[in-house]
Design an enzyme around this catalytic site. Structure first.
Site, PDB file in Angstrom:
ATOM      1  N   SER A 152       0.722  -1.075   0.001  1.00  0.00           N
ATOM      2  CA  SER A 152       0.034   0.149   0.291  1.00  0.00           C
ATOM      3  C   SER A 152       0.875   1.338  -0.013  1.00  0.00           C
ATOM      4  O   SER A 152       0.230   2.529  -0.147  1.00  0.00           O
ATOM      5  CB  SER A 152      -0.760  -0.089   1.163  1.00  0.00           C
ATOM      6  OG  SER A 152      -0.349  -0.025   2.338  1.00  0.00           O
ATOM      7  N   LYS A 159      -6.714   3.773   8.726  1.00  0.00           N
ATOM      8  CA  LYS A 159      -5.699   4.784   7.856  1.00  0.00           C
ATOM      9  C   LYS A 159      -6.413   6.200   8.056  1.00  0.00           C
ATOM     10  O   LYS A 159      -5.485   7.179   8.303  1.00  0.00           O
ATOM     11  CB  LYS A 159      -5.465   4.264   6.700  1.00  0.00           C
ATOM     12  CG  LYS A 159      -4.449   3.106   6.470  1.00  0.00           C
ATOM     13  CD  LYS A 159      -4.479   2.569   5.177  1.00  0.00           C
ATOM     14  CE  LYS A 159      -3.552   1.492   4.860  1.00  0.00           C
ATOM     15  NZ  LYS A 159      -3.167   1.039   3.470  1.00  0.00           N
TER      16      LYS A 159
END
Length: 779
Positions: free
Chosen positions: A679, A722
């Site tokens: 990611s 996140k």
């Protein structure tokens, strides 16, 4: 006392003993100095000074002794018989005759005995006589008879064989009679206590052996009598177990197994070790709460009130618990018997194996207790962290010494009901080795289609676990085996927003901490502004454990003021926080870190929740290539290579200046923390383009997403964690893969309103949103 008027005497050192006044001993003259001292004494008045010498050092006090006789030992060594006359303090060396060492002495006169000395002497005599009664002490008894002077009584310690040379020297050097008696009395009492303990141990051992022999004979006689009468042994224990079994609501198969073991117990000889194993098995199986169950509180509204009172936020988890209750209520209202249901698919639909997955400190364990309270059930926690042995779950086979039931059976016994809420804590930290795999043993436990016939290796009977509500907790899913994860319904707890943390601190943490610190609500006041400051400047976590520690520290400081009387009540203001908690621990550093080209802000998920990471890039002279540091995993290293390849192949489209590309170094702080995953691809690409074009990354932007060689942005996981991490770090814009747009529904509405989200399909979109305008365009 004999005349001690002399002021110089020959000195005879004693290297292996001590001679006290009134003692009569034989001394072997084995050394030249001993022979010289004896010769010098005989040539004068027969007196000499006996001084102990240990490790080359003389005692400060010696014993003036009179030589009574002289001769040779059977071995041919010359010897003298001496009698201690009195004490004398050593002075300086003096001239004398022969080869002996002569020394000035100061004789010590014994004062008239005091009443205190007489009392101590009587007590010492009584203790010594008690010791002599307990063991053969004929010589010491002879010495003791006829002595009345307190000082002389104390000096009889010289005949004590167990007394060390150092203590005998201490007796010799103690000139005060009362002090001398106190010392020897204390040592004698210690010796008497030690002797008494030894005597008791010997007596108990002998008595135990006699009792065991007597019991053995009686058992043999009883067995013979019972054999003649045709009666069974151990009838009382068997009767007790039969009475207990009659009171239990047991399945037929279990009752038959217990009756079989009771029959074996009755026929078993008490001397057989197997008899104890059977009794232990019967005690274990009859202690299970057969047929006992808590009555569920199936009112969904009441359950929701309890869950809301115990926990702030966590709406997804609460909804799932309420759904479980609603299903149970409908099945109960419509007469569906879970225990009698044969269809495994129906069982699987009715069962509830919930796995709470989230970072530490978000309330997974406490939520289990809250669920039990909402249902009206008993709560049991089973800690699985670090468990390596399959037998911990399923139990040990009865053939092993020390075998016992597994943790599931013990949890039911502890709960006292067959339908408790069982929290399987830290299921992601199970281990496996040569002893077995505990996670495999959990497969049957956590499968609603199988756990109605769970078999513990120790009990070897079917246990119905279908009514048990299992709740598993874990920090990460990656370490949970796939088959086990497939049997659980995962509910994620991604952390709290700052507003939720403030509410948790106000409604839950503060009342508990006030109680633990002894403060009352009237003695300390913390406003929401203070709590907000503590949350933002002193913690950066998904949960609230760090927040609880900081608040506990603050309240302890307040408790000091209140207990010292310097304040009756304390109202903590935002300006006081630094005084109580010290300097600020966390800062909004994105603007500072991204002020120069080549640094981009990424978002990641760790075992502790969401986090912000910075990707730094720099270029240098050398062969074109790539160096990556920061303890990156293989997947993350591949992402760095993909990012560099994409930038090189699209340099003209990205505005990278022409010319040979230099060597690139990519670093991801902190270097001591392992990192991996795809990611960070868009973050690495953005950092490289920022470095090579000279355009800085916006300080308000954080990003996440996997990138391909063609520049496509692929979806990732952990969006909610996140985004919460970005919000905690002060970022206002987040770039996400377009296919993760639906995951924003999981983000709290208050967070979505405060932030801007960009959904990207291609990395060029990411660069447009993330990089500052080029200098030419800005001009």
């Amino acid at each position: 006392m004999p005349d001690l008027a002399v002021d110089t005497l020959p000195l005879l050192p004693l290297t292996s003993g001590v001679v006290l006044p009134q003692m009569i001993v034989t001394l072997a003259l084995e050394t030249d100095e001993a022979k010289a001292a004896a010769d010098a004494a005989i040539s004068t008045d027969g007196q000499l000074l006996l001084v102990p010498r240990v490790d080359g050092r003389y005692a400060t006090v010696g014993t003036v002794a009179k030589i009574e006789n002289r001769g040779d030992l059977p071995s041919g060594v010359p010897a003298v018989i001496v009698r201690g006359v009195g004490r004398a303090v050593l002075g300086a060396a003096a001239p004398g005759t022969g080869a002996a060492l002569w020394i000035h002495i100061e004789p010590v006169e014994e004062p008239a005995p005091t009443e205190r000395a007489r009392e101590l002497a009587r007590e010492y005599r009584g203790v010594v006589e008690t010791i002599l009664e307990k063991r053969a002490g004929a010589r010491l008894a002879e010495v003791f008879s006829g002595i009345t002077d307190p000082g002389a009584i104390a000096d009889t310690a010289g005949y004590w064989p167990e007394l060390s040379v150092e203590r005998k020297i201490e007796v010799l050097e103690t000139l005060n009679v009362e002090t001398r008696l106190e010392k020897v009395l204390a040592w004698a009492k210690d010796a008497l206590a030690d002797l008494t303990v030894r005597e008791e141990i010997q007596h108990n051992v002998a008595e135990g052996m006699d009792k065991a022999q007597r019991q053995f004979v009686l058992r043999q006689q009883l067995a013979a009598i019972q054999k003649e009468l045709g009666e069974d042994g151990d009838g009382d224990a068997a009767s007790e177990f039969r009475a207990k079994v009659a009171e239990l609501d047991l399945p037929d198969t279990v009752r038959a197994a217990i009756e079989k073991e009771i029959d074996r117990l009755e026929r078993m000889n008490e001397q057989s070790p197997e008899q104890g194993w059977i009794r232990t098995w019967l005690e274990t199986i009859t202690e299970l709460p057969w047929g006992t169950a808590s009555t569920d509180n199936l009112d969904v509204n009441d359950a929701r009130v309890v869950l809301d009172a115990d926990h702030t936020g966590l709406e997804d988890v609460k909804d799932r618990i309420v759904e479980y209750l609603a299903v149970r209520k409908l099945r109960a209202d419509r007469g569906v018997d879970d225990a009698a249901e044969a269809d495994s698919d129906v069982r699987r639909g009715a069962g509830a194996i919930i796995a709470l997955v989230g970072p530490p400190g978000v309330g997974k364990t406490s939520l289990g207790a809250s669920v039990a309270r909402a249902l009206g059930r008993k709560f049991v926690r089973v800690a699985l962290g670090g468990v390596h042995d399959e037998a911990e779950i399923r139990g040990h086979r009865r053939t092993y010494v020390g075998a016992r039931a597994g943790r599931i059976v013990r949890a039911l016994t502890e709960a006292g009901t067959m339908n408790p809420v069982v929290l399987l804590d830290e299921v992601d930290k199970l281990g496996s080795d040569w002893r077995g795999d505990p996670s495999s043993a959990l497969l049957e436990v956590l499968d609603p289609a199988q756990n109605h016939t769970f078999r513990d290796h120790y009990l070897e009977v079917d246990l119905d676990l279908s009514d048990v509500l299992f709740i598993a907790t874990a920090n990460v899913l990656e370490t949970i085996p796939g088959p086990l994860l497939d049997r659980m319904e995962v509910v994620r707890l991604d952390g709290y927003t700052e507003q939720e943390k403030v509410a948790i601190a106000r409604d839950h943490l503060l009342p508990r901490l006030l109680k633990s610190t002894g403060l009352s609500a009237d003695e300390v006041t913390l406003s929401d502004d203070v709590l907000q400051l503590v949350v933002g400047d002193y913690t950066r976590e998904a949960g609230v454990r760090g927040l609880e520690r900081e608040l506990a520290k603050l309240l302890r400081k307040v408790a000091v003021k209140v207990s010292a009387g310097s304040a009756v009540s304390v109202a903590v203001t935002p300006d006081d926080v630094r005084t109580y908690l010290g300097r600020q621990k966390f800062f909004l550093e994105a603007a500072e870190r991204t002020a120069v080209p080549g640094v981009a802000t990424g978002l990641a998920v760790t075992g502790a929740g969401g986090d912000v990471l910075f990707v730094e890039a720099t270029a240098m002279e050398g062969d074109p290539g790539l160096t990556v540091t920061g303890q990156l995993g293989d997947v993350m290293k591949e992402s760095a290579s993909i990012a560099l390849s994409y930038v090189r192949s699209h340099r003209d489209d990205l505005g990278v200046p022409s010319g040979p590309l230099r060597h690139v170094h990519l670093h991801v702080p902190a270097g001591a923390v392992p990192k991996d995953g795809p990611s960070a691809g868009v973050t690495m690409t953005t950092a490289l383009v920022s470095l090579l074009t000279g355009r800085a990354v916006k300080s308000t932007v954080g990003m996440t997403g996997e990138v391909t060689l063609q520049g496509k942005v692929l979806p990732i996981g952990g969006v909610k964690q996140k985004v919460l991490a970005a919000h905690r770090s002060g970022l206002t814009e987040v770039i996400l893969p377009a296919r993760n747009g639906g995951d924003l529904d999981d983000v709290p509405e208050t967070i979505r309103q405060q932030m801007t989200f960009h959904l990207a399909d291609d990395v060029t979109q990411v660069l447009d949103w993330a990089l500052e305008p080029a200098l030419e365009a800005a001009a």
